[in-house]
Scaffold this motif. Structure first.
Motif, short mmCIF file in Angstrom:
data_model
loop_
_atom_site.label_atom_id
_atom_site.label_comp_id
_atom_site.label_asym_id
_atom_site.label_seq_id
_atom_site.Cartn_x
_atom_site.Cartn_y
_atom_site.Cartn_z
N ARG A 138 0.84 -1.20 0.00
CA ARG A 138 0.00 0.00 0.00
C ARG A 138 0.87 1.25 0.00
O ARG A 138 1.87 1.32 0.72
CB ARG A 138 -0.91 0.03 1.24
CG ARG A 138 -1.80 -1.19 1.39
CD ARG A 138 -2.72 -1.01 2.60
NE ARG A 138 -3.71 0.03 2.34
CZ ARG A 138 -4.35 0.71 3.29
NH1 ARG A 138 -4.06 0.48 4.56
NH2 ARG A 138 -5.25 1.62 2.98
N ILE A 139 0.49 2.22 -0.82
CA ILE A 139 1.13 3.53 -0.80
C ILE A 139 0.06 4.61 -0.74
O ILE A 139 -1.06 4.42 -1.20
CB ILE A 139 2.06 3.75 -2.02
CG1 ILE A 139 1.36 3.37 -3.32
CG2 ILE A 139 3.35 3.00 -1.86
CD1 ILE A 139 2.20 3.64 -4.54
N ALA A 140 0.44 5.74 -0.16
CA ALA A 140 -0.51 6.83 0.07
C ALA A 140 -0.12 8.06 -0.74
O ALA A 140 1.07 8.35 -0.93
CB ALA A 140 -0.55 7.19 1.55
N GLN A 145 -1.38 7.35 -10.11
CA GLN A 145 -2.23 6.18 -9.98
C GLN A 145 -1.96 5.16 -11.09
O GLN A 145 -1.86 3.96 -10.84
CB GLN A 145 -3.70 6.59 -10.01
CG GLN A 145 -4.67 5.43 -9.80
CD GLN A 145 -6.11 5.90 -9.70
OE1 GLN A 145 -6.43 7.03 -10.04
NE2 GLN A 145 -6.97 5.03 -9.24
N LYS A 146 -1.83 5.64 -12.31
CA LYS A 146 -1.58 4.73 -13.43
C LYS A 146 -0.25 4.00 -13.27
O LYS A 146 -0.15 2.79 -13.50
CB LYS A 146 -1.61 5.51 -14.74
CG LYS A 146 -2.99 5.99 -15.14
CD LYS A 146 -2.93 6.86 -16.39
CE LYS A 146 -4.30 7.37 -16.78
NZ LYS A 146 -4.25 8.27 -17.97
N ALA A 147 0.79 4.75 -12.87
CA ALA A 147 2.11 4.14 -12.72
C ALA A 147 2.12 3.13 -11.58
O ALA A 147 2.70 2.04 -11.71
CB ALA A 147 3.17 5.21 -12.49
N SER A 148 1.48 3.46 -10.47
CA SER A 148 1.50 2.55 -9.32
C SER A 148 0.63 1.33 -9.55
O SER A 148 0.95 0.23 -9.11
CB SER A 148 1.05 3.29 -8.05
OG SER A 148 -0.28 3.77 -8.17
N PHE A 149 -0.48 1.51 -10.27
CA PHE A 149 -1.39 0.39 -10.53
C PHE A 149 -0.71 -0.66 -11.39
O PHE A 149 -0.88 -1.86 -11.14
CB PHE A 149 -2.66 0.90 -11.22
CG PHE A 149 -3.66 -0.19 -11.51
CD1 PHE A 149 -4.47 -0.69 -10.50
CD2 PHE A 149 -3.77 -0.72 -12.78
CE1 PHE A 149 -5.39 -1.70 -10.76
CE2 PHE A 149 -4.69 -1.73 -13.05
CZ PHE A 149 -5.50 -2.22 -12.04
N SER A 150 0.06 -0.22 -12.35
CA SER A 150 0.73 -1.18 -13.23
C SER A 150 1.76 -2.01 -12.49
O SER A 150 2.13 -3.09 -12.93
CB SER A 150 1.41 -0.44 -14.40
OG SER A 150 2.48 0.36 -13.94
N GLU A 151 2.21 -1.51 -11.33
CA GLU A 151 3.18 -2.24 -10.52
C GLU A 151 2.51 -2.98 -9.35
O GLU A 151 3.17 -3.42 -8.42
CB GLU A 151 4.24 -1.27 -9.98
CG GLU A 151 5.08 -0.62 -11.06
CD GLU A 151 6.02 -1.60 -11.73
OE1 GLU A 151 6.38 -2.60 -11.09
OE2 GLU A 151 6.39 -1.35 -12.89
N THR A 168 10.09 7.62 -8.44
CA THR A 168 11.01 8.08 -7.40
C THR A 168 10.71 7.38 -6.08
O THR A 168 11.63 6.93 -5.37
CB THR A 168 10.92 9.60 -7.23
OG1 THR A 168 11.21 10.24 -8.48
CG2 THR A 168 11.90 10.11 -6.18
N LEU A 169 9.43 7.28 -5.74
CA LEU A 169 9.04 6.61 -4.50
C LEU A 169 9.43 5.13 -4.54
O LEU A 169 9.95 4.59 -3.55
CB LEU A 169 7.53 6.76 -4.28
CG LEU A 169 6.97 6.11 -3.01
CD1 LEU A 169 7.63 6.66 -1.75
CD2 LEU A 169 5.44 6.31 -2.94
N TYR A 170 9.19 4.49 -5.67
CA TYR A 170 9.55 3.08 -5.81
C TYR A 170 11.06 2.89 -5.62
O TYR A 170 11.50 1.92 -5.00
CB TYR A 170 9.13 2.58 -7.18
CG TYR A 170 9.34 1.10 -7.40
CD1 TYR A 170 8.48 0.16 -6.84
CD2 TYR A 170 10.40 0.64 -8.18
CE1 TYR A 170 8.68 -1.21 -7.04
CE2 TYR A 170 10.61 -0.72 -8.39
CZ TYR A 170 9.74 -1.64 -7.81
OH TYR A 170 9.95 -2.98 -8.00
N SER A 171 11.84 3.84 -6.13
CA SER A 171 13.29 3.76 -5.95
C SER A 171 13.67 3.88 -4.48
O SER A 171 14.53 3.13 -3.98
CB SER A 171 13.98 4.87 -6.75
OG SER A 171 13.76 4.71 -8.14
#
Length: 361
Positions: A57-59, A82-88, A301-304
């Motif tokens: 989960r991310i906020a 949202q699109k980038a995080s959903f794909s991951e 950036t957050l994923y990194s």
């Protein structure tokens, strides 16, 4: 690394009570829950369930910005994230952030309680309660148009103000403009200071003198224009660069109400390229930010950060959009007028003094 048993031993309570505090159990008091969460954070406890792919989960916290209406500045940023995080395969939550939420909860305790692995902030103010806590947080966190120094777990994203404003100043000078005013956003804002720095730097780069009464802080709304535009015109400005497109819309309206015309009498440039820019009369020349790109960049950036890559900041390249609100300079005789109290020389004297010294070299 602390375990639930370590927390239980420290607080002198049962392992079951600690589990309830960490996992949202209903049969313990709110005070005890906060004590458990705060202690877990202090001891370095990590909820490994939050790292499982089916529970990740991310906020995205949003404060002081419209994001629900299509065409608003925040809407495209949220959609890109949202699109980038959903794909991951991340579970994504948009959380309207209030001063009350920050006052009632410590940042890390809130994140632990809600099982968030990281967060992206849009609109966080420098004087918000959580801002100070971000200086030492161990939670991967990304900020839009803001910065926390020397914490490898906090990064910033935005658009390169220096490159964008330099393109605008270069274009204006090519049309003979020398007295270029800058109506900025709110004083005390990180992005306002960043854009003021970019303006002063670009003016120096092109050998243009800065009248400090033509470099002022307003607010990121159209209504700030009537307070400053008449002074700009009295001081002989031939062009007004604005901190965003909303300010620019107010500038154009004020100029028209004064019986003058854009761009025949004075040129206007905005920043952002929100949908209204193209519909203004005249259509607004502006510095475009890719809002969807900012959202996607914030996620990457957050994923990194979550994966141990300590990125300091990520800046997207702006695009200079030429429309109809700029023309060849029409010089005017400057009239005397009292100093503007919102001038950079009063609001940010250190920054003004720095660039004044550069101009004298």
């Amino acid at each position: 690394m602390a375990t639930m048993k370590d927390i239980a031993d420290k607080l002198g309570i049962s392992l079951g009570t600690v589990s309830k505090g960490l996992n949202g159990g209903k049969d313990i008091s709110e005070d005890l829950r906060k004590t458990i969460l705060d202690t877990a954070v202090e001891m370095g406890y990590i909820n490994r369930k939050a790292l499982r792919e089916d529970m990740r989960r991310i906020a995205l916290f949003v404060e002081n910005m419209d994001y629900e209406e299509e065409g608003s500045f925040g809407y495209d940023i949220v959609m890109g994230f949202q699109k980038a995080s959903f794909s991951e395969k991340w579970n994504f939550s948009v959380i309207p952030l209030s001063h009350e939420i920050q006052s009632d909860n410590k940042y890390e305790s809130f994140m632990l309680q809600e099982k968030y692995s990281g967060a992206f902030f849009i609109g966080l103010s420098l004087d918000d309660p959580w801002t100070e806590q971000l200086r030492t947080t161990t939670i991967p966190t990304v900020l839009l148009d803001n910065a926390i120094e020397k914490n490898p777990m906090v990064s910033s994203v935005g658009t390169d103000s220096t490159e964008g404003i330099d393109a605008a100043i270069q274009y204006l000078t090519s049309l003979g403009h020398e007295k270029i005013a800058f109506l900025n956003g709110s004083a005390g804002s990180f992005i306002s200071d960043d854009r003021m720095t970019a303006y002063l730097s670009s003016m120096a780069r092109y050998g243009l003198n800065v009248d400090p009464n033509l470099a002022v802080y307003g607010y990121f709304v159209a209504d700030c224009a009537p307070y400053h535009v008449p002074g700009f015109i009295d001081r002989g400005a031939t062009a007004i660069l604005c901190g965003n497109d909303l300010i620019a819309s107010g500038v154009i309206k004020t100029i028209n109400e004064m019986g003058l015309s854009v761009p025949d009498d004075i040129s206007v440039i905005g920043f952002d390229d929100i949908p209204i820019a193209e519909t203004l009369k005249p259509a607004l020349t502006t510095i475009r930010q890719s809002r969807t790109g900012i959202g996607k960049c914030a996620y990457f950036t957050l994923y990194s950060l979550i994966n141990g890559v300590p990125i300091s900041k990520s800046l997207l390249r702006p695009e200079f959009i030429i429309r109809d609100s700029v023309a060849v300079a029409k010089p005017r005789i400057a009239a005397k007028r009292e100093n503007d109290p919102d001038s950079v020389m009063f609001v940010n004297p250190d920054l003004y003094a720095h660039f004044s010294r550069i101009n004298m070299m």
